[in-house]
Design a protein around this motif. Structure first.
Motif, PDB file in Angstrom:
ATOM      1  N   PHE A  56      -7.591  16.242  60.326  1.00  0.00           N
ATOM      2  CA  PHE A  56      -8.748  15.988  59.464  1.00  0.00           C
ATOM      3  C   PHE A  56      -9.532  17.283  59.294  1.00  0.00           C
ATOM      4  N   PRO A  57      -9.607  17.817  58.051  1.00  0.00           N
ATOM      5  CA  PRO A  57     -10.303  19.087  57.840  1.00  0.00           C
ATOM      6  C   PRO A  57     -11.658  19.112  58.543  1.00  0.00           C
ATOM      7  N   PRO A  58     -11.904  20.127  59.381  1.00  0.00           N
ATOM      8  CA  PRO A  58     -13.085  20.125  60.255  1.00  0.00           C
ATOM      9  C   PRO A  58     -14.415  20.388  59.547  1.00  0.00           C
ATOM     10  N   THR A  59     -14.370  20.650  58.233  1.00  0.00           N
ATOM     11  CA  THR A  59     -15.628  20.780  57.488  1.00  0.00           C
ATOM     12  C   THR A  59     -16.345  19.433  57.405  1.00  0.00           C
ATOM     13  N   GLN A  60     -15.687  18.367  57.889  1.00  0.00           N
ATOM     14  CA  GLN A  60     -16.299  17.041  57.921  1.00  0.00           C
ATOM     15  C   GLN A  60     -17.108  16.814  59.198  1.00  0.00           C
ATOM     16  N   LEU A  61     -17.281  17.904  59.984  1.00  0.00           N
ATOM     17  CA  LEU A  61     -17.964  17.809  61.275  1.00  0.00           C
ATOM     18  C   LEU A  61     -19.266  18.592  61.287  1.00  0.00           C
ATOM     19  N   LYS A  62     -20.180  18.169  62.161  1.00  0.00           N
ATOM     20  CA  LYS A  62     -21.371  18.960  62.482  1.00  0.00           C
ATOM     21  C   LYS A  62     -20.985  19.971  63.562  1.00  0.00           C
ATOM     22  N   ASN A  63     -21.900  20.885  63.898  1.00  0.00           N
ATOM     23  CA  ASN A  63     -21.551  21.884  64.919  1.00  0.00           C
ATOM     24  C   ASN A  63     -21.522  21.309  66.337  1.00  0.00           C
ATOM     25  N   THR A  64     -21.874  20.049  66.478  1.00  0.00           N
ATOM     26  CA  THR A  64     -21.717  19.346  67.762  1.00  0.00           C
ATOM     27  C   THR A  64     -20.338  18.702  67.875  1.00  0.00           C
ATOM     28  N   LEU A  65     -19.548  18.775  66.794  1.00  0.00           N
ATOM     29  CA  LEU A  65     -18.241  18.125  66.615  1.00  0.00           C
ATOM     30  C   LEU A  65     -18.372  16.631  66.354  1.00  0.00           C
ATOM     31  N   GLU A  66     -19.588  16.163  66.095  1.00  0.00           N
ATOM     32  CA  GLU A  66     -19.792  14.799  65.615  1.00  0.00           C
ATOM     33  C   GLU A  66     -19.465  14.766  64.129  1.00  0.00           C
ATOM     34  N   THR A  67     -18.850  13.693  63.666  1.00  0.00           N
ATOM     35  CA  THR A  67     -18.518  13.602  62.245  1.00  0.00           C
ATOM     36  C   THR A  67     -19.782  13.375  61.417  1.00  0.00           C
ATOM     37  N   LYS A  68     -19.741  13.848  60.171  1.00  0.00           N
ATOM     38  CA  LYS A  68     -20.883  13.683  59.282  1.00  0.00           C
ATOM     39  C   LYS A  68     -20.940  12.273  58.698  1.00  0.00           C
ATOM     40  N   ILE A  69     -19.795  11.606  58.668  1.00  0.00           N
ATOM     41  CA  ILE A  69     -19.732  10.285  58.022  1.00  0.00           C
ATOM     42  C   ILE A  69     -20.119   9.159  58.969  1.00  0.00           C
ATOM     43  N   ILE A  70     -19.632   9.230  60.216  1.00  0.00           N
ATOM     44  CA  ILE A  70     -19.859   8.154  61.190  1.00  0.00           C
ATOM     45  C   ILE A  70     -20.638   8.694  62.388  1.00  0.00           C
ATOM     46  N   ASP A  71     -21.784   8.110  62.652  1.00  0.00           N
ATOM     47  CA  ASP A  71     -22.592   8.526  63.799  1.00  0.00           C
ATOM     48  C   ASP A  71     -21.861   8.241  65.113  1.00  0.00           C
ATOM     49  N   ASN A  72     -21.976   9.175  66.057  1.00  0.00           N
ATOM     50  CA  ASN A  72     -21.424   9.032  67.416  1.00  0.00           C
ATOM     51  C   ASN A  72     -19.894   9.005  67.466  1.00  0.00           C
ATOM     52  N   LEU A  73     -19.248   9.463  66.397  1.00  0.00           N
ATOM     53  CA  LEU A  73     -17.795   9.645  66.394  1.00  0.00           C
ATOM     54  C   LEU A  73     -17.523  11.151  66.389  1.00  0.00           C
ATOM     55  N   TYR A  74     -16.718  11.618  67.354  1.00  0.00           N
ATOM     56  CA  TYR A  74     -16.446  13.044  67.526  1.00  0.00           C
ATOM     57  C   TYR A  74     -14.950  13.310  67.431  1.00  0.00           C
ATOM     58  N   PHE A  75     -14.591  14.475  66.890  1.00  0.00           N
ATOM     59  CA  PHE A  75     -13.201  14.926  66.839  1.00  0.00           C
ATOM     60  C   PHE A  75     -13.075  16.204  67.672  1.00  0.00           C
ATOM     61  N   ALA A  76     -11.968  16.342  68.408  1.00  0.00           N
ATOM     62  CA  ALA A  76     -11.745  17.566  69.183  1.00  0.00           C
ATOM     63  C   ALA A  76     -10.253  17.843  69.310  1.00  0.00           C
ATOM     64  N   GLY A  77      -9.880  19.122  69.168  1.00  0.00           N
ATOM     65  CA  GLY A  77      -8.492  19.531  69.363  1.00  0.00           C
ATOM     66  C   GLY A  77      -7.710  19.614  68.073  1.00  0.00           C
ATOM     67  N   GLN A  78      -6.416  19.306  68.148  1.00  0.00           N
ATOM     68  CA  GLN A  78      -5.533  19.487  66.994  1.00  0.00           C
ATOM     69  C   GLN A  78      -5.850  18.552  65.833  1.00  0.00           C
ATOM     70  N   ILE A  79      -6.604  17.498  66.076  1.00  0.00           N
ATOM     71  CA  ILE A  79      -7.056  16.634  64.988  1.00  0.00           C
ATOM     72  C   ILE A  79      -7.948  17.437  64.030  1.00  0.00           C
ATOM     73  N   ASN A  80      -8.520  18.539  64.526  1.00  0.00           N
ATOM     74  CA  ASN A  80      -9.372  19.413  63.701  1.00  0.00           C
ATOM     75  C   ASN A  80      -8.610  20.572  63.077  1.00  0.00           C
ATOM     76  N   GLY A  81      -7.293  20.604  63.254  1.00  0.00           N
ATOM     77  CA  GLY A  81      -6.501  21.655  62.626  1.00  0.00           C
ATOM     78  C   GLY A  81      -6.314  22.902  63.464  1.00  0.00           C
ATOM     79  N   THR A  82      -6.615  22.824  64.763  1.00  0.00           N
ATOM     80  CA  THR A  82      -6.424  23.994  65.623  1.00  0.00           C
ATOM     81  C   THR A  82      -5.074  23.926  66.323  1.00  0.00           C
ATOM     82  N   THR A  83      -4.679  25.042  66.907  1.00  0.00           N
ATOM     83  CA  THR A  83      -3.471  25.082  67.716  1.00  0.00           C
ATOM     84  C   THR A  83      -3.803  25.776  69.028  1.00  0.00           C
ATOM     85  N   GLY A  84      -3.197  25.358  70.109  1.00  0.00           N
ATOM     86  CA  GLY A  84      -3.448  26.012  71.404  1.00  0.00           C
ATOM     87  C   GLY A  84      -4.206  25.127  72.370  1.00  0.00           C
ATOM     88  N   TYR A  85      -3.777  25.163  73.635  1.00  0.00           N
ATOM     89  CA  TYR A  85      -4.441  24.396  74.685  1.00  0.00           C
ATOM     90  C   TYR A  85      -5.903  24.811  74.840  1.00  0.00           C
TER      91      TYR A  85
END
Length: 622
Positions: free
Chosen positions: A346-375
């Motif tokens: 999910f393109p990470p521009t949909q997130l705040k700088n806390t990694l909370e999503t802009k669309i749904i309150d109290n929902l956070y994305f972290a890791g490869q779901i944000n398009g990153t690679t690496g442990y």
């Protein structure tokens, strides 16, 4: 089935999920870590190593904040190397080979010793919301689990599809099934999704490798650690080995190109630019006659080797045929072939700088779901998401890091302002303040912040204060100490440095590029002082760096102050960008879409120019 209610649910137990669950639980939130397989907590899905260029800095930062990745790595490493020592300290990067099985075991051990953390094995298939706020999750087995917050750390499992030549099958990792339902659930809620690709090399039976035909790569003679805590120091190490491909290997690999999902159009998603497959390398760099291949041991007691540099999704018959043409691998036996995997992100521009999503309150994305690679990148995001999920529930201020404070700050800022269309990995070149963001001073930068939010103990904070006190007193001594020609010039001549003609302060000599603090220890009054105080190597390294590179560090701090002026100018959440008639159409569209929280964030969005920022400042009364 309805389970008890939680404060935080973490979905997925990879590197992001482990850090997220640990942080949330340690900060007092009742936390549930739910994963499809409790036997693979903290699994190293690809290479058995932590750290590396820029990534090592991230692990140090995680540790300084109170995260666990550094501790787990120290307890399970089998080799340690400090990379880039021939360059300046901003480029030094720690890297460790780990025992893959012990690493996963130690992560589970760490998590099971956190009282506030529960575990559950199941697949989450749906996100439950109410009025744009998270309520909980539903699972494959029909469980409904309510919570105040949810952190998604699904790695490569979301609709994962594995490719080996013309073979395709669902999976999030070899031997493990893919996760389904979450992507569809999020799209219904209005999220934008995409597909990415990553890959992994074959694993080989070490008994079938002829190491005499390879170059041995030993670890450092005096291995360091990642964690600032009292983790054990590495006493013995295992070697890695390096060999090379050749023209025959490349010709053999090309025989499989017609059946390669990378070239026949089967794989349509984007793979990591900086970690290409072997077939991609020989296609893109056809002028090169050879490429490096590393044989890396998977642990202390296993015969399995990871073949770094040979990531591939070619047919398995081509893989083994080509591999056996590489010196040392003539009789190689595969444990399992390499493969590519496509997965949803999910393109990470949909997130705040806390990694909370802009669309749904109290929902956070972290890791490869944000398009990153690496442990390391995943673990860093998990830590920040776990901290913020817990703090928000407790109605405390959010926790964020600026670009000048940490590589983690650079990582998250890049993701939320620029997005990514290919797997994002961290490099030192991405950090404009890398002289200040060194691996050696992560504790000085971040441990006070970790202490303030409750992740770092008081004892650890006092240890840092004592270290800084000793460092500063030693610096003061060096700056105030005069040294004479007769003692200093023999040292300078030996180092081919210009002799002095009068008595000078010691720091004026230490700033010279080829002079080290150890050289000045030969001068009597300096030698006596250091002997009397018995400073640790860590403190002496800090003293040398802070004196030698003071000019560069001070210049960066000036630039930081300029940056912070923009970072401190908040943009109202309801700001109407459509009224900005004097900015470019692209800038207007990007600002409306990304909704930056500060002028600093707005200035880093691709397509937003300095003149656009000036117009925005004018409209805001600045």
């Amino acid at each position: 089935m309805i389970l008890e209610k939680y404060d935080v649910i973490v979905v997925g137990a990879g590197h992001a999920g482990c850090e997220a669950a640990a942080a949330a639980a340690q900060l007092g939130s009742k936390t549930l870590l739910i994963t499809m397989n409790l036997q693979t907590i903290g699994q190293m899905s690809c290479n058995p190593a932590m750290g590396g260029i820029a990534k090592g800095q991230i692990i140090r930062e995680i540790d300084a904040l109170g995260g666990l990745s550094g501790i787990v790595t120290d307890k399970t490493m089998i080799q340690f190397k400090m990379l880039n020592l021939s360059k300046g300290p901003a480029m030094w990067s720690p890297r460790a080979q780990s025992d893959r099985m012990k690493f996963s075991e130690e992560w589970r051990n760490q998590l099971e010793n956190i009282p506030n953390l529960d575990f559950f094995q199941d697949m989450v298939t749906e996100i439950i919301t109410d009025q744009h706020k998270i309520v909980g999750v539903k699972t494959f087995m029909g469980a409904i689990i309510y919570s105040k917050s949810v952190i998604l750390t699904n790695g490569t499992f979301l609709n994962g599809l594995i490719h080996i030549g013309e073979k395709q099958f669902g999976g999030g990792r070899m031997g493990e099934k893919a996760a389904f339902g979450i992507t569809e659930s999020l799209i219904k809620l209005g999220f934008e999704s995409g597909r990415m690709k990553t890959g992994t090399p074959p694993r080989v039976d070490g008994r079938s490798i002829d190491f005499s035909k390879m170059e041995e790569q030993k670890g450092d003679t005096d291995p360091q650690k990642f964690s600032y805590t009292n983790t054990p120091k590495l006493k013995k190490q295992r070697s890695c080995y390096i060999t090379y491909t050749n023209i025959k290997v490349h010709e053999t690999l090309k025989e499989g190109f017609e059946r390669s999902p990378l070239f026949n159009g089967t794989i349509k998603s984007t793979g990591p630019r900086y970690c290409p497959s072997i077939e991609d390398k020989i296609n893109r760099f056809s002028e090169r006659e050879r490429h490096q291949i590393f044989a890396e041991p998977e642990g202390w007691k296993t015969i399995e080797y990871y073949i770094n540099g040979f990531s591939t999704s070619l047919p398995d018959d081509i893989q083994i045929k080509a591999l056996q043409l590489i010196p040392g691998f003539e009789n190689a036996k595969l444990f399992r072939p390499g493969y590519a995997i496509e997965y949803d992100y999910f393109p990470p521009t949909q997130l705040k700088n806390t990694l909370e999503t802009k669309i749904i309150d109290n929902l956070y994305f972290a890791g490869q779901i944000n398009g990153t690679t690496g442990y390391e990148e995943a673990a860093a995001q998990g830590l920040i998401a776990g901290i913020n999920a817990s703090l928000k529930i407790q109605e405390k201020n959010s926790f964020t890091l600026k670009r000048n404070e940490a590589y983690i700050g650079v990582l998250i800022d890049d993701l939320i302002t620029k997005g990514t269309e290919e797997p994002y990995r961290m490099f030192t070149s991405r950090a404009e303040y890398r002289m200040s963001l060194r691996q050696d001073n992560a504790d000085e930068r971040l441990t006070p912040l970790g202490y303030n939010i409750g992740l770092v103990s008081e004892k650890r904070m006092k240890n840092l204060e004592e270290k800084l006190k000793k460092t500063n007193e030693c610096i003061a001594f060096i700056k105030s100490t005069s040294i004479k020609q007769e003692e200093t010039n023999p040292i300078l001549i030996d180092k081919k440095s210009t002799p002095i003609t009068q008595t000078v302060k010691a720091d004026s000599i230490l700033v010279r590029p080829n002079i080290k603090l150890k050289d000045l220890e030969k001068i009597n009054n300096i030698q006596n002082y250091l002997y009397a105080h018995n400073y640790s190597d860590e403190i002496l390294e800090q003293v040398e760096i802070k004196i030698k590179y003071k000019g560069y560090i001070d210049k960066e701090l000036e630039n930081v102050e300029k940056l912070n002026r923009l970072e401190n100018i908040k943009i109202p959440s309801n700001f109407d960008y459509s009224k900005l008639n004097s900015i470019s159409t692209e800038a207007k569209q990007k600002l409306i879409k990304f909704k930056p929280e500060t002028i600093g964030q707005a200035s880093r969005i691709s397509g937003v120019s300095p003149s656009d920022i000036n117009v925005l400042l004018i409209y805001m009364g600045r």
